[in-house]
Design an enzyme around this catalytic site. Sequence first.
Site, short mmCIF file in Angstrom:
data_model
loop_
_atom_site.label_atom_id
_atom_site.label_comp_id
_atom_site.label_asym_id
_atom_site.label_seq_id
_atom_site.Cartn_x
_atom_site.Cartn_y
_atom_site.Cartn_z
N TYR A 87 0.82 -1.21 0.00
CA TYR A 87 0.00 0.00 0.00
C TYR A 87 0.86 1.26 0.00
O TYR A 87 1.78 1.42 0.80
CB TYR A 87 -0.92 0.03 1.22
CG TYR A 87 -1.71 1.32 1.33
CD1 TYR A 87 -2.78 1.56 0.48
CD2 TYR A 87 -1.34 2.31 2.23
CE1 TYR A 87 -3.49 2.74 0.54
CE2 TYR A 87 -2.06 3.50 2.31
CZ TYR A 87 -3.12 3.71 1.45
OH TYR A 87 -3.81 4.89 1.50
N HIS A 112 -3.59 16.02 -2.46
CA HIS A 112 -4.00 16.15 -1.06
C HIS A 112 -3.82 17.56 -0.52
O HIS A 112 -4.22 17.84 0.61
CB HIS A 112 -3.23 15.15 -0.20
CG HIS A 112 -3.69 13.73 -0.36
ND1 HIS A 112 -3.79 13.11 -1.58
CD2 HIS A 112 -4.10 12.80 0.55
CE1 HIS A 112 -4.23 11.87 -1.42
NE2 HIS A 112 -4.43 11.66 -0.14
N ASN A 152 1.01 10.98 5.90
CA ASN A 152 0.36 10.17 6.92
C ASN A 152 0.92 10.53 8.29
O ASN A 152 2.13 10.58 8.47
CB ASN A 152 0.60 8.68 6.65
CG ASN A 152 -0.68 7.96 6.29
OD1 ASN A 152 -1.75 8.34 6.74
ND2 ASN A 152 -0.55 6.91 5.48
N TYR A 199 -18.43 29.83 46.56
CA TYR A 199 -17.65 28.75 45.96
C TYR A 199 -16.54 29.26 45.04
O TYR A 199 -15.47 28.65 44.93
CB TYR A 199 -18.56 27.82 45.14
CG TYR A 199 -19.47 26.92 45.95
CD1 TYR A 199 -19.50 26.97 47.34
CD2 TYR A 199 -20.30 26.02 45.29
CE1 TYR A 199 -20.33 26.14 48.06
CE2 TYR A 199 -21.15 25.19 46.01
CZ TYR A 199 -21.17 25.25 47.39
OH TYR A 199 -22.00 24.43 48.10
N ARG A 208 -13.84 29.87 47.55
CA ARG A 208 -13.53 28.77 48.46
C ARG A 208 -13.10 27.49 47.74
O ARG A 208 -12.27 26.72 48.24
CB ARG A 208 -14.77 28.50 49.34
CG ARG A 208 -14.50 27.53 50.44
CD ARG A 208 -15.68 27.25 51.35
NE ARG A 208 -16.94 27.84 51.02
CZ ARG A 208 -18.10 27.19 51.13
NH1 ARG A 208 -18.12 25.93 51.50
NH2 ARG A 208 -19.23 27.81 50.84
N PHE A 231 -2.22 6.25 12.20
CA PHE A 231 -2.59 7.61 11.79
C PHE A 231 -3.89 8.09 12.44
O PHE A 231 -4.23 9.26 12.36
CB PHE A 231 -2.76 7.67 10.27
CG PHE A 231 -3.68 6.59 9.74
CD1 PHE A 231 -5.05 6.63 9.95
CD2 PHE A 231 -3.15 5.50 9.06
CE1 PHE A 231 -5.89 5.64 9.50
CE2 PHE A 231 -3.98 4.49 8.59
CZ PHE A 231 -5.36 4.56 8.81
N GLU A 247 -12.40 4.87 4.62
CA GLU A 247 -11.97 5.49 5.88
C GLU A 247 -13.25 5.91 6.62
O GLU A 247 -13.68 7.06 6.55
CB GLU A 247 -11.03 6.66 5.58
CG GLU A 247 -9.77 6.16 4.88
CD GLU A 247 -9.02 7.21 4.08
OE1 GLU A 247 -9.42 8.39 4.12
OE2 GLU A 247 -8.05 6.84 3.41
#
Length: 498
Positions: A53, A83, A195, A279, A282, A328, A413
Amino acid sequence: MLHTIEPGGLDARLLRSAAEGGSRFALAESARARIEASVRAVRELVSRHDAVYGINTGFGKLAQTRIADDQLAQLQKNLVLSHSAGVGKPLEAPVVRLMLLLKAASLAHGVSGVRGEVIDALLALLNADVLPVVPEKGSVGASGDLAPLAHLSGVLIGIGEVFVGGRRLPAVQGLTKAGLKPLELGPKEGLALLNGTQCSTALALHAAQRLQRVFDAAVAVGAMTVDAAKGSDTPFDDRIHAVRGQPGQREVAGTYRDWLHDSPLRQSHLHCEKVQDPYCLRCQPQVMGACLDQMRHAFNVLLTEANGVSDNPLVFADQMEALSGGNFHAEPVAFAADNMALAIAEIGALSERRTAMLMDPVLSGLPAFLIEHGGLNSGFMIAQVTSAALASENKSLAHPASVDSLPTSANQEDHVSMATYAARRLHQMLDNTAGIVAIEWLSAAQALEFHRPLQSSPAIEKLHATLREKVPFMHEDRLVAPDIEAATRLVESGVSLA
């Protein structure tokens, strides 16, 4: 200063140096043998013509498509080009610097099949402060931070743009500035560069660095508010926190004691009739201590991620194997970021409540909205409204990003982490919380001066003086926004007891 990058050797100091810029980094010579072995393994795998791959196949849903040997270099270039699909404004310089360092550190493990000269080129960009223009949006945090890392990596092959000294230039000019020429990527190198979780991790690490400064300021200013409101320091007694045993709570209580130590103002009302404070005063150790524990856990997760390998596939030269997995997937980063978001929101929420308390003369015993001649003057009335608006906005932003997922790559994916958004939104939240703490600082400093000639502790008086160097006491209404801006810069720069 020159820092040597050993695989797995990043620490908080190195990460801080990288984010700030100005330091130099070099790959440890001891790492090169394993790097070269992984490159040889890739070449061997290519020569076998087995389908591996990303080396001789397409990507994502196209993984079943085999690529001819004479097209492998083009395959890697096409991967970077296709990409590079990010949108939005460029990531800030500290984040891009961290991305360069983290990517180099990951590849230095020698299981990615990437040549040493590619790693050296990443560090050369960092050393020269030639920073790729990386759009902030476009990653879903699985299959790596693909689009951001494509924009980062494209510069290595002369594609895209860089920032040099604040100027936006073509990538080729940036390479020249860094003493580089465009690279031709070998088999697997484009995929290895893209990646990984380096964008989401860099965003989250930079947020963690900022958060520590905002946290420290919030504790200091919270202590100032205790004294300004004539609150008690009894809730910070170590005996209270020791019996519960929460480590952050006990540590933070000690910090409050240090800030309030030796305060004449506190001594002036030791035997008053008030039994317990609200609060927001405190319970500061309980809330801020829980935030500190979350911050530390998140940072440890991010440091592990920064020192690991999130590439795919991974090349194990000793066994001459390339193994496909899912490192990844940025779920650890997404969870860490979501937990940091809770802490950021709570720091701001508690600070806003302290500011609101100071505005109320019934609770604080001070003039309404901390101004003389109220009615004619509104004082800090609307500054508190701004604080409330910022705290409310953080509540929406604190919604966990990691519970969302949209399938991508034609359902190949099919589960993603959304880590990049999870980390990116932290910076908007930090902007908000820094502003909230700044408004409290302005309010608490104003309140202290209504108690003069009584003084607070030496540490708090020093904190008060730091603000007064930038912002004077408000005698009557004036433009408030510049005061908030000045105080916010002080919050972001950090405060300390030293």
